[in-house]
Design an enzyme around this catalytic site. Structure first.
Site, short mmCIF file in Angstrom:
data_model
loop_
_atom_site.label_atom_id
_atom_site.label_comp_id
_atom_site.label_asym_id
_atom_site.label_seq_id
_atom_site.Cartn_x
_atom_site.Cartn_y
_atom_site.Cartn_z
N SER A 21 0.81 -1.29 0.15
CA SER A 21 0.06 -0.08 0.01
C SER A 21 0.94 1.34 0.17
O SER A 21 0.53 2.23 -0.65
CB SER A 21 -0.99 -0.14 1.21
OG SER A 21 -1.68 -0.99 1.07
N LYS A 70 -8.52 -6.61 10.79
CA LYS A 70 -9.69 -6.25 9.81
C LYS A 70 -11.06 -6.44 10.43
O LYS A 70 -11.99 -5.93 10.13
CB LYS A 70 -9.47 -7.17 8.49
CG LYS A 70 -8.41 -6.83 7.63
CD LYS A 70 -8.18 -7.39 6.48
CE LYS A 70 -8.85 -6.62 5.50
NZ LYS A 70 -8.51 -7.47 3.82
N ASP A 82 -22.58 -1.08 5.13
CA ASP A 82 -23.20 -2.38 4.79
C ASP A 82 -22.50 -3.30 4.56
O ASP A 82 -22.33 -4.56 4.97
CB ASP A 82 -24.36 -2.01 3.99
CG ASP A 82 -25.68 -1.23 4.53
OD1 ASP A 82 -25.53 -1.32 5.77
OD2 ASP A 82 -26.36 -0.90 3.75
N ASP A 107 -12.58 -4.22 -0.56
CA ASP A 107 -11.91 -5.33 -1.25
C ASP A 107 -13.00 -6.01 -2.32
O ASP A 107 -12.61 -6.32 -3.47
CB ASP A 107 -11.79 -6.74 -0.20
CG ASP A 107 -10.50 -6.51 0.42
OD1 ASP A 107 -9.60 -5.67 0.15
OD2 ASP A 107 -10.34 -7.06 1.47
N ARG A 158 -12.17 -26.66 0.80
CA ARG A 158 -11.52 -27.93 1.49
C ARG A 158 -12.41 -27.98 2.80
O ARG A 158 -12.98 -29.23 3.00
CB ARG A 158 -10.07 -27.73 1.80
CG ARG A 158 -9.53 -28.77 2.55
CD ARG A 158 -8.01 -28.45 2.99
NE ARG A 158 -7.92 -27.39 3.68
CZ ARG A 158 -6.78 -26.87 4.14
NH1 ARG A 158 -5.72 -27.58 3.97
NH2 ARG A 158 -6.59 -25.74 4.84
#
Ligand code: NAP
Length: 277
Positions: A21, A70, A82, A107, A158
């Site tokens: 970043s 996060k 939201d 993201d 998985r």
């Protein structure tokens, strides 16, 4: 000397040395000729609350947040968007004058903008999306695909329980597929996304049968180290439209930069080169 405040922003995480970043924001500040600084800061989990109290007082307009903070920042935010709330994690914080902050997650936005920029013919409605993986990044990808209008998102992971949790959280447009049937899921999808860490440098390869890949498909990998993962190589050889994961990282940075430094930056080949340097 000018009394005008120079905008400050940065990224917190632990560790933080690997973050790209600072290169991304530094490149944009220089390209756009804007005053400002973007600073990487190592913040341990036990210091998170204090760091979030202190940074606004030091003149920070906001920060990016990476692992392991996060999720924890959502508890401390005065407002959660939201999409951050649906994803259950934030990566972009906007500080207010009174020291409170607003938590967002860009993201999924970065994921979709990367597809739009690098697969301009991509249409969400073209058919189901196949998502490999159900970790933290998969949540953002699934929310973004549903929001963009993909008719169905099929997920194979998985650990099936994690995929089932996504289905519970995001509803009946999400279907869980057994990991052993991931190859069939990939064959039948219009959009294929790898959100597992498989294929990343130092990790095992993705061992999913890719023989059924077709030229009409758009295939993207959110792993960007290496840029051409084994999945993308196979998809390229099959004639699919291929989108690498670096663009997601670059596009997710756009909303924060615009908010903190006051101009909307662009994701260009020059930025890609700077991020890879
Ligand atoms: P995560 O929460 O740890 O999830 C990892 C995922 O990979 C899970 O679905 C996990 O399955 C699967 N996985 C790991 N090892 C596996 C194996 N040996 N066999 C099968 N599946 C395996 O990680 P994340 O935060 O979602 O990140 C995933 C990847 O995306 C990382 O490589 C990260 O660098 C990349 N990423 C890229 C961007 C971008 O901007 N391009 C953004 C975020 C993340 P289980 O549930 O079974 O463990």
């Amino acid at each position: 000397m000018s009394s005008e405040k120079i905008p400050l922003a940065g990224v917190i995480g632990c560790p933080i040395g690997h973050s790209r970043s600072p290169q991304v924001h530094g490149y944009w500040l220089k390209e756009l000729g804007l005053p400002g600084h973007y600073i990487p800061m190592e913040v341990r989990p036990e210091d998170l609350e204090e760091a979030l109290r202190t940074l606004p007082k030091l003149g920070f307009a906001g920060i990016n947040v990476t692992l392991p903070h996060k999720e924890a920042v959502l508890e401390l935010a005065s407002h959660v968007t939201d999409r951050a709330s649906l994803i259950g994690a934030a990566n972009t914080l906007i500080f207010r004058e009174d020291g409170s902050f607003h938590a967002d997650n860009t993201d999924g936005y970065g994921f979709i903008e990367n597809l739009r920029q690098n697969a301009p013919g991509w249409e969400a409605a073209a058919g189901p999306a196949a998502v490999l993986g159900a970790g933290g990044a998969a949540r953002a990808v699934v929310v973004a695909l549903l929001d963009a209008g993909v008719p169905e998102v099929q997920i194979a992971n998985r650990t099936k329980l994690r995929a089932e949790r996504l289905q519970q959280d995001f509803g009946n447009r999400v279907k869980v597929v057994e990991w052993v049937h991931a190859g069939r899921m990939v064959t039948e999808a219009a959009t294929v996304v790898n959100t597992t860490s498989l294929g990343m440098l130092g990790k095992p390869d993705l061992k999913v049968n890719l023989d059924g890949l077709r030229p009409e498909q758009v295939v993207t990998d959110i792993v960007y180290n290496p840029l051409t993962t084994p999945l993308l190589r196979a998809a390229g050889e099959a004639g699919c439209t291929v989108v690498d994961g670096l663009g997601m990282l670059l596009h997710q940075a756009v909303p924060g930069f615009e908010r903190w430094f006051g101009a909307k930056p662009e994701v260009t080949p020059g930025l890609r080169a700077a991020a890879l340097a």
